[in-house]
Design a protein around this motif. Structure first.
Motif, PDB file in Angstrom:
ATOM      1  N   VAL A 136      56.342 -79.113  -6.616  1.00 18.12           N
ATOM      2  CA  VAL A 136      56.085 -80.784  -6.634  1.00 18.12           C
ATOM      3  C   VAL A 136      54.627 -80.739  -5.413  1.00 18.12           C
ATOM      4  N   ARG A 137      55.754 -80.592  -4.213  1.00 19.50           N
ATOM      5  CA  ARG A 137      55.283 -80.701  -3.278  1.00 19.50           C
ATOM      6  C   ARG A 137      53.682 -80.065  -2.634  1.00 19.50           C
ATOM      7  N   HIS A 138      54.279 -78.446  -2.569  1.00 18.72           N
ATOM      8  CA  HIS A 138      53.534 -77.867  -2.434  1.00 18.72           C
ATOM      9  C   HIS A 138      51.972 -77.347  -2.872  1.00 18.72           C
ATOM     10  N   VAL A 139      52.221 -77.634  -4.465  1.00 19.90           N
ATOM     11  CA  VAL A 139      51.308 -76.633  -5.870  1.00 19.90           C
ATOM     12  C   VAL A 139      50.996 -78.180  -6.422  1.00 19.90           C
ATOM     13  N   VAL A 140      51.872 -78.895  -6.541  1.00 23.10           N
ATOM     14  CA  VAL A 140      51.627 -79.995  -7.601  1.00 23.10           C
ATOM     15  C   VAL A 140      50.821 -81.135  -6.989  1.00 23.10           C
ATOM     16  N   LEU A 141      51.433 -81.654  -6.084  1.00 26.53           N
ATOM     17  CA  LEU A 141      50.897 -83.015  -5.072  1.00 26.53           C
ATOM     18  C   LEU A 141      49.254 -82.629  -4.636  1.00 26.53           C
ATOM     19  N   PRO A 142      49.370 -81.871  -3.811  1.00 31.57           N
ATOM     20  CA  PRO A 142      47.871 -81.406  -3.590  1.00 31.57           C
ATOM     21  C   PRO A 142      46.123 -81.161  -4.546  1.00 31.57           C
ATOM     22  N   GLN A 143      47.365 -80.497  -5.334  1.00 29.71           N
ATOM     23  CA  GLN A 143      46.243 -80.830  -6.717  1.00 29.71           C
ATOM     24  C   GLN A 143      45.715 -82.038  -7.547  1.00 29.71           C
ATOM     25  N   LEU A 144      46.631 -82.821  -8.007  1.00 28.52           N
ATOM     26  CA  LEU A 144      46.795 -83.960  -8.244  1.00 28.52           C
ATOM     27  C   LEU A 144      46.153 -84.946  -7.284  1.00 28.52           C
ATOM     28  N   VAL A 145      46.240 -85.055  -5.751  1.00 25.98           N
ATOM     29  CA  VAL A 145      45.556 -85.922  -4.881  1.00 25.98           C
ATOM     30  C   VAL A 145      43.892 -85.724  -5.468  1.00 25.98           C
ATOM     31  N   ALA A 146      44.042 -83.983  -5.090  1.00 28.08           N
ATOM     32  CA  ALA A 146      42.310 -83.831  -5.172  1.00 28.08           C
ATOM     33  C   ALA A 146      41.568 -84.204  -6.550  1.00 28.08           C
ATOM     34  N   ARG A 147      42.273 -84.363  -7.658  1.00 26.82           N
ATOM     35  CA  ARG A 147      41.839 -84.208  -8.628  1.00 26.82           C
ATOM     36  C   ARG A 147      41.651 -86.431  -9.664  1.00 26.82           C
ATOM     37  N   THR A 148      42.435 -86.622  -8.437  1.00 30.98           N
ATOM     38  CA  THR A 148      42.921 -87.967  -9.395  1.00 30.98           C
ATOM     39  C   THR A 148      42.394 -89.113  -8.179  1.00 30.98           C
ATOM     40  N   LEU A 149      42.107 -88.756  -6.818  1.00 28.88           N
ATOM     41  CA  LEU A 149      41.534 -89.092  -5.613  1.00 28.88           C
ATOM     42  C   LEU A 149      39.857 -89.736  -6.558  1.00 28.88           C
ATOM     43  N   PRO A 150      39.575 -88.936  -7.157  1.00 27.16           N
ATOM     44  CA  PRO A 150      37.110 -89.254  -7.079  1.00 27.16           C
ATOM     45  C   PRO A 150      37.758 -90.463  -8.509  1.00 27.16           C
ATOM     46  N   ALA A 151      38.454 -90.573  -8.643  1.00 27.66           N
ATOM     47  CA  ALA A 151      38.720 -91.073 -10.026  1.00 27.66           C
ATOM     48  C   ALA A 151      39.409 -92.285  -9.847  1.00 27.66           C
ATOM     49  N   LEU A 152      40.328 -92.992  -9.428  1.00 26.02           N
ATOM     50  CA  LEU A 152      41.155 -93.874  -8.237  1.00 26.02           C
ATOM     51  C   LEU A 152      40.513 -94.598  -8.253  1.00 26.02           C
ATOM     52  N   THR A 153      39.262 -94.187  -6.806  1.00 24.58           N
ATOM     53  CA  THR A 153      38.606 -94.340  -6.107  1.00 24.58           C
ATOM     54  C   THR A 153      37.597 -95.553  -6.662  1.00 24.58           C
ATOM     55  N   GLY A 154      37.021 -94.910  -8.051  1.00 23.39           N
ATOM     56  CA  GLY A 154      36.070 -95.671  -9.054  1.00 23.39           C
ATOM     57  C   GLY A 154      36.882 -96.997  -9.306  1.00 23.39           C
ATOM     58  N   GLN A 155      37.470 -96.729  -9.809  1.00 23.68           N
ATOM     59  CA  GLN A 155      38.541 -97.053 -10.992  1.00 23.68           C
ATOM     60  C   GLN A 155      39.103 -98.620  -9.930  1.00 23.68           C
ATOM     61  N   PHE A 156      39.170 -98.191  -8.515  1.00 25.37           N
ATOM     62  CA  PHE A 156      38.859 -99.447  -7.640  1.00 25.37           C
ATOM     63  C   PHE A 156      37.910-100.349  -7.807  1.00 25.37           C
ATOM     64  N   ALA A 157      36.524 -99.415  -8.198  1.00 22.56           N
ATOM     65  CA  ALA A 157      35.744-100.333  -8.002  1.00 22.56           C
ATOM     66  C   ALA A 157      35.581-101.895  -9.143  1.00 22.56           C
ATOM     67  N   THR A 158      36.183-100.884 -10.507  1.00 26.18           N
ATOM     68  CA  THR A 158      35.798-101.216 -11.675  1.00 26.18           C
ATOM     69  C   THR A 158      37.048-103.097 -11.586  1.00 26.18           C
ATOM     70  N   ILE A 159      38.198-102.335 -10.585  1.00 28.54           N
ATOM     71  CA  ILE A 159      38.989-103.700 -10.414  1.00 28.54           C
ATOM     72  C   ILE A 159      38.712-105.036  -9.889  1.00 28.54           C
ATOM     73  N   VAL A 160      37.481-104.420  -9.426  1.00 29.01           N
ATOM     74  CA  VAL A 160      36.748-105.801  -7.608  1.00 29.01           C
ATOM     75  C   VAL A 160      35.890-106.188  -9.277  1.00 29.01           C
ATOM     76  N   LYS A 161      35.281-105.658 -10.243  1.00 30.19           N
ATOM     77  CA  LYS A 161      34.218-105.992 -10.967  1.00 30.19           C
ATOM     78  C   LYS A 161      35.050-107.324 -11.732  1.00 30.19           C
ATOM     79  N   ASP A 162      36.454-106.282 -12.425  1.00 31.30           N
ATOM     80  CA  ASP A 162      37.043-107.083 -13.335  1.00 31.30           C
ATOM     81  C   ASP A 162      37.402-108.219 -13.782  1.00 31.30           C
ATOM     82  N   SER A 163      37.499-108.252 -11.926  1.00 30.51           N
ATOM     83  CA  SER A 163      38.376-109.046 -11.413  1.00 30.51           C
ATOM     84  C   SER A 163      37.431-111.197 -11.109  1.00 30.51           C
TER      85      SER A 163
END
Length: 223
Positions: A136-163
């Motif tokens: 999990v630490r050396h294989v899953v988490l690094p890839q998970l962060v790399a693949r989710t971070l851009p989408a999560l950042t975009g989701q934050f912008a959506t939360i701002v607008k939805d507020s």
């Protein structure tokens, strides 16, 4: 422009109220992002659980939230569920509503990223003697962060607008502040043009960061 006069003189007069509304929007969005992550990640894991009731409940939550408008959820929670639970604080109610709504989308982002990880990499990790925690630490988490971070950042912008929709339950965030000001001075064009500009001040930097993450991690994958 069709007899409309562009006037921003009211900004100086109401600068404290506008500043307070702007700050509350930032606070609502930041708190909702943290809380929605706390909801979304466990739900994403629950959707892959071996215990069927847990998996079905998580799937049902995601489908219900994503299948109904946020405005309906705001009314339903605040006037029915919130009243039954004794939640009188509108700001707290707003954070809960946004968190539950965004949590379903974050769950799908995380679940999709988990499913995209090549099973062969997990098998290779086990073959070289990695424990489950090390995998999990050396294989899953690094890839998970790399693949989710851009989408999560975009989701934050959506939360701002939805507020902004929380103005329907009179949370005095940015949109409700401008609505109250324009109801007094009748400068609707100037007021809502300013409102759009202030939201852009929040969302454009977030979207810029999201694009940077996308480029950075896409280069990393290509390498």
């Amino acid at each position: 422009m069709a007899g409309i006069t562009l006037n921003f003189d009211f900004v100086e007069q109401y600068r404290d109220r506008i500043g307070s509304g702007f700050l509350l929007t930032v606070e609502l969005s930041a708190a909702s992002l943290v809380a929605s992550m706390a909801i979304g990640v466990p739900v994403a894991l629950g959707q892959s659980a071996r215990v069927l009731p847990v998996r079905y409940l998580c799937d049902l939550y995601v489908k219900l939230v994503r299948g109904t408008p946020l405005l309906v959820q705001i009314y339903l929670f605040y006037y029915i569920i919130g009243t039954a639970w004794g939640i009188d604080n509108k700001v707290v109610a707003g954070v809960v509503i946004l968190s539950v709504f965004a949590g379903a989308y974050i769950a799908e982002i995380v679940r999709g990223s988990l499913l995209s990880i090549d099973e062969g990499q997990l098998e290779a990790a086990r073959a070289v003697g990695f424990t489950r925690a090390q995998t999990v630490r050396h294989v899953v988490l690094p890839q998970l962060v790399a693949r989710t971070l851009p989408a999560l950042t975009g989701q934050f912008a959506t939360i701002v607008k939805d507020s902004s929709l929380l103005s329907v339950i009179a949370v005095i965030e940015l949109t409700q502040t401008i609505r109250e000001i324009t109801a007094t001075n009748y400068n609707f064009f100037g007021g809502f043009l300013l409102l759009g500009g202030l939201y852009l001040c929040l969302t454009l930097p977030i979207m810029f960061v999201s694009k940077r993450f996308e480029k950075r991690f896409s280069y990393a994958h290509e390498a």
